[in-house]
Design a protein around this motif. Structure first.
Motif, PDB file in Angstrom:
ATOM      1  N   LEU A 291       0.941  -1.193   0.079  1.00 22.92           N
ATOM      2  CA  LEU A 291       0.023  -0.072   0.169  1.00 22.92           C
ATOM      3  C   LEU A 291       0.941   1.282   0.046  1.00 22.92           C
ATOM      4  N   VAL A 292       0.541   1.931  -1.028  1.00 24.48           N
ATOM      5  CA  VAL A 292       1.471   3.234  -1.272  1.00 24.48           C
ATOM      6  C   VAL A 292       0.951   4.432  -1.259  1.00 24.48           C
ATOM      7  N   LYS A 293       1.323   5.502  -0.647  1.00 27.71           N
ATOM      8  CA  LYS A 293       0.400   6.645  -0.600  1.00 27.71           C
ATOM      9  C   LYS A 293       1.301   7.822  -1.460  1.00 27.71           C
TER      10      LYS A 293
ATOM     11  N   ASP B 259       6.963   4.522   2.411  1.00 33.08           N
ATOM     12  CA  ASP B 259       6.368   3.484   1.904  1.00 33.08           C
ATOM     13  C   ASP B 259       7.282   2.830   0.669  1.00 33.08           C
TER      14      ASP B 259
ATOM     15  N   MET C 134      -4.629   4.579  -2.991  1.00 31.96           N
ATOM     16  CA  MET C 134      -5.865   5.391  -3.201  1.00 31.96           C
ATOM     17  C   MET C 134      -5.587   6.871  -3.219  1.00 31.96           C
TER      18      MET C 134
ATOM     19  N   GLY D 269       3.873   1.100   4.824  1.00 32.84           N
ATOM     20  CA  GLY D 269       5.004   1.952   5.403  1.00 32.84           C
ATOM     21  C   GLY D 269       4.684   2.234   7.003  1.00 32.84           C
TER      22      GLY D 269
ATOM     23  N   GLY E  98       2.335   7.970   7.081  1.00 35.16           N
ATOM     24  CA  GLY E  98       2.298   8.807   6.018  1.00 35.16           C
ATOM     25  C   GLY E  98       2.840  10.051   6.268  1.00 35.16           C
TER      26      GLY E  98
ATOM     27  N   SER F 201       0.454  12.709   7.204  1.00 28.63           N
ATOM     28  CA  SER F 201      -0.717  12.622   8.307  1.00 28.63           C
ATOM     29  C   SER F 201       0.112  12.289   9.449  1.00 28.63           C
TER      30      SER F 201
ATOM     31  N   GLY G 104      -0.060   9.739  10.611  1.00 29.82           N
ATOM     32  CA  GLY G 104      -1.126   8.706  11.211  1.00 29.82           C
ATOM     33  C   GLY G 104      -0.546   7.565  12.081  1.00 29.82           C
ATOM     34  N   ALA G 105       0.185   6.887  11.067  1.00 27.41           N
ATOM     35  CA  ALA G 105       0.567   5.490  11.657  1.00 27.41           C
ATOM     36  C   ALA G 105      -0.416   4.764  12.290  1.00 27.41           C
ATOM     37  N   VAL G 106      -1.488   4.732  11.598  1.00 24.27           N
ATOM     38  CA  VAL G 106      -2.614   3.767  12.341  1.00 24.27           C
ATOM     39  C   VAL G 106      -3.464   3.002  11.128  1.00 24.27           C
ATOM     40  N   LEU G 107      -3.160   3.417   9.880  1.00 23.39           N
ATOM     41  CA  LEU G 107      -4.078   2.624   8.931  1.00 23.39           C
ATOM     42  C   LEU G 107      -3.998   1.067   8.962  1.00 23.39           C
TER      43      LEU G 107
HETATM   44  N1  AMP Z   1      -4.272   6.717   0.621  1.00 29.32           N
HETATM   45  C1  AMP Z   1      -3.629   5.627   0.596  1.00 29.32           C
HETATM   46  N2  AMP Z   1      -3.414   4.766  -0.464  1.00 29.32           N
HETATM   47  C2  AMP Z   1      -2.455   3.554   0.043  1.00 29.32           C
HETATM   48  N3  AMP Z   1      -1.791   3.425   1.046  1.00 29.32           N
HETATM   49  C3  AMP Z   1      -2.187   4.284   1.980  1.00 29.32           C
HETATM   50  C4  AMP Z   1      -2.708   5.319   1.978  1.00 29.32           C
HETATM   51  N4  AMP Z   1      -2.739   6.029   3.095  1.00 29.32           N
HETATM   52  C5  AMP Z   1      -1.985   5.394   3.877  1.00 29.32           C
HETATM   53  N5  AMP Z   1      -1.502   4.309   3.372  1.00 29.32           N
HETATM   54  C6  AMP Z   1      -0.575   3.262   3.883  1.00 29.32           C
HETATM   55  O1  AMP Z   1      -0.626   3.447   5.152  1.00 29.32           O
HETATM   56  C7  AMP Z   1       0.591   3.570   5.682  1.00 29.32           C
HETATM   57  C8  AMP Z   1       0.153   4.540   7.066  1.00 29.32           C
HETATM   58  O2  AMP Z   1      -0.466   5.658   6.761  1.00 29.32           O
HETATM   59  P1  AMP Z   1      -1.048   6.623   7.848  1.00 29.32           P
HETATM   60  O3  AMP Z   1      -1.902   5.965   8.722  1.00 29.32           O
HETATM   61  O4  AMP Z   1      -1.733   7.693   6.731  1.00 29.32           O
HETATM   62  O5  AMP Z   1       0.076   7.428   8.549  1.00 29.32           O
HETATM   63  C9  AMP Z   1       1.506   4.418   4.837  1.00 29.32           C
HETATM   64  O6  AMP Z   1       2.810   4.323   5.131  1.00 29.32           O
HETATM   65  C10 AMP Z   1       0.827   3.629   3.420  1.00 29.32           C
HETATM   66  O7  AMP Z   1       1.728   2.161   3.406  1.00 29.32           O
END
Ligand code: AMP
Ligand code: FAD
Lengths: 319, 259
Positions: free
Chosen positions: B6-8, B38, B62, B117, B120, B123, B125-128
């Motif tokens: 999953l890449v952002k 990522d 996405m 990864g 983000g 973000s 976030g580190a939660v997805l």
């Molecule tokens: N829109 C997105 N599309 C694909 N992968 C995502 C997306 N948003 C987050 N990720 C994946 O989720 C990880 C954590 O992202 P986040 O929770 O947004 O900090 C990222 O390192 C990506 O691997």
């Protein structure tokens, strides 16, 4: 507000970070409940009363012994539904963040994360969320209940306000997929490695050093300044420097008079461990590095050039 | 072995990003890049493919239409196939809404391993991963500083607040890797040329079987209400090194009696 605070436990103690969030919640609204999920936690659950919990739920089961998120999501999802909680609060940690996000998905709920404050405005919960390397602060809210919130680590201090709380034991029912991940080796406190918490001066290094051997540059500067050497997770994870010297969310929290950051980008998870430092000097070759947002002295340049000179000059001054 | 990464797409680190005061969303009109965190997940997938000698690496993103460019970069680096989840109806998705869309995209692929990864870059976030794993009903491990696959299991070493522990999860599983797990490769010229010929699938919300109320702003349960300046942190000094930075720093420290 009918709030529930998730308490993390480790080796027979409730984690400070989650107790801080509990104290904050109790200051907003007197009637706060807490939940702890682990093995052998019934005995410590009542302590949460001292930090403001009116009631504590304990899910005590050997299946919850390992600090893994998914079984805890099962416990919390059931409790939130059955208990009708409209707010669930977490203090950020590796475990709690994963529990919070899993729970949000399970309940179809809104999760706001990285909050540095929680406020009640006209009875409505609002979170304060720094964004873009903390260069802007957003007020964030929830459109619906339950409201899930994950508070940045180190934000709230635990405050003793009450006595023991009444403990109610929860039945534990787990989903099959929740127990598939298992812990085969448990984390243990590192005994080896220098202690950095007492140092007045810290010289810290990150991936910008380029290779493990370059920590020698920092050791020389630290010696000249009479300080200790610290590191980021990136280089600790890579085996360049001992975990005992790591500063940040999953490392140490330090507050020296002087913190010299060399080749460190300045991620939030690093910042939370050193933002209490008196003076922060950052040396980074990228003018856009986030660390410059909170350094008192930001030096844009190559650490390999600057650090040896700095060492020399400090040695001259201090004789 | 099928690997989904999953890449952002995130605003390029060199660009001054801001939040649009009208929509209160991140202004994504500036230069964008593949989330640097990522690249470590992708690198890990490529190494697994190379080690096992067979396997397919599918990069899933996405993002709005323009994200295709960053997703092609994942192909140039070495992914075999790309899936671009894009739809105006997805704009404004919060954590759970994003996880719903990505879970559907992952489900279609039936991967053995889903890699993410550590965060983000935009973000923090580190939660997805955890939300995603819950929807997929798969085991999840985060902060992996090393990852081994053997006997149908993923073995992960990770750092928590208490030190390092080791977690094992049977495949299929979701693993989020730390930025220290590996040193990502750069795309080669051959990779960049070859990327144009690799399968690139674009799918919208309806194509994933997502209902309107599940994703985008309508499917989100959090919102941003207002923006404010951060608390002032006092004066700071900026020094561009022209060879005299060390002298200036020492001067500053001496004045404040820090030497
Ligand atoms: N829109 C997105 N599309 C694909 N992968 C995502 C997306 N948003 C987050 N990720 C994946 O989720 C990880 C954590 O992202 P986040 O929770 O947004 O900090 C990222 O390192 C990506 O691997
Ligand atoms: C749950 C969680 C917990 C975490 N806990 C921690 C924690 O406790 N502590 C922690 O530190 N991190 C932690 N992290 C990781 C954090 O997000 C960052 O990934 C990490 O801090 C980055 O380390 P770094 O600055 O060394 O590396 P990078 O981010 O790679 O930065 C290296 C910097 O060096 C600069 N540089 C390169 N060459 C030179 C040169 N020659 N001269 C000068 N500068 C140069 C670059 O411009 C860059 O800014 C955590 C992350 C998560 C998700």
């Amino acid at each position: 507000m009918k709030a529930l605070v998730f308490l993390e436990d480790h080796e027979g103690e409730l984690a400070r970070g989650s107790l801080g969030v509990l104290s904050k919640a109790a200051s907003l609204d007197g009637d706060v409940a807490a939940v702890v999920a682990g093995s052998g936690v019934k005995a410590i659950a009542g302590q949460a009363g001292r930090f403001g919990a009116a009631r504590v739920y304990a899910a005590d089961d050997p299946a919850l012994a390992a600090p893994l998120p998914q079984p805890r999501v099962d416990v919390l999802a059931k409790l939130v539904r059955d208990g009708g909680f409209d707010t669930v609060l977490f203090g950020a940690s590796v475990l709690s963040a994963d529990v919070a996000a899993g729970l949000a998905a399970r309940l179809g709920a809104g999760l706001n994360w990285d909050l540095v404050d929680l406020q009640l405005r006209d009875g409505e919960l609002v979170g304060i969320r720094p964004a873009l390397q903390d260069s802007v602060y957003a007020d964030v809210g929830w459109k619906d209940e339950p409201r899930l919130a994950l508070v940045r680590s180190g934000t709230f201090e635990p405050v003793e306000s009450g006595g023991e709380a009444e403990v109610e034991e929860l039945a534990v029912e787990l989903e099959d997929f929740s127990t598939r991940a298992v812990m085969v080796e448990r984390a243990h406190a590192e005994s080896e490695g220098p202690s950095i918490e007492e140092a007045d001066v810290i010289v810290a290094g990150g991936r910008g050093l380029g290779e493990p051997g370059k920590f020698a540059l920092l050791e020389e500067l630290a010696k000249a300044l009479g300080g200790a050497v610290a590191a980021t997770r990136a280089v600790v994870d890579a085996g360049w420097y001992p975990y005992a010297t790591q500063v940040g969310q999953t490392g140490k929290t330090v507050a020296p008079k002087l913190y010299v950051a060399c080749g460190i980008s300045g991620a939030i998870q690093h910042k939370v461990g050193m933002q209490g430092s008196g003076t922060i000097v950052a040396i980074n070759k990228d003018p856009n590095a986030p660390i410059f947002e909170y350094a008192d002295v930001g030096v844009v340049g190559d650490l390999h050039q600057i650090v040896p000179k700095l060492t020399e000059l400090v040695q001259e001054r201090r004789g | 072995m099928k690997l989904a990464v999953l890449v952002k797409e995130v605003p390029d680190a060199s660009a001054r990003t801001r939040i649009d005061p009208g929509s209160l969303r991140l202004d994504r009109s500036g230069p964008a890049a593949l989330n640097p965190f990522d690249a470590h997940a992708l690198e890990e997938a490529l190494r697994i493919r190379e080690r096992t000698g067979d396997g397919e690496v599918v990069a899933i993103m996405m993002a709005p239409a323009r994200g295709a460019e960053s997703l092609r970069k994942a192909l140039a680096i070495g992914a075999d196939r790309a899936v671009h989840v894009t739809d105006d109806a997805l704009a404004g998705s919060d954590l759970v809404a994003t996880a719903r869309a990505l879970a559907k995209a992952v489900e279609r692929e039936e991967p053995d391993l889903v890699l993410l990864g550590q965060q983000g870059g935009d973000s923090d976030g580190a939660v997805l991963w955890s939300a995603l794993a819950d929807l997929l009903r798969l085991p999840v491990v985060s902060q992996a500083s090393s990852l081994e696959l053997a006997g149908g299991k993923a073995t992960v070493k990770r750092q928590t607040e208490y030190g390092y522990d080791v977690i094992e999860a049977p495949l299929p599983a979701v693993v989020a890797v730390s930025d220290a797990i590996n040193e990502p490769r750069y795309p080669s010229l051959k990779g960049i040329m070859g990327a144009k010929k690799k399968p690139f699938d674009t799918v919208d919300a309806a194509g994933l079987g997502l209902a309107a109320g599940e994703v985008g702003e309508a499917g989100s349960r959090t919102d941003v209400r207002a923006l404010a300046d951060p608390p002032s942190r006092g004066d700071s000094v900026r020094i561009e090194d022209d060879g005299s930075a060390a002298e200036k720093v020492v001067e500053y420290l001496a004045q404040r009696k820090l030497l």
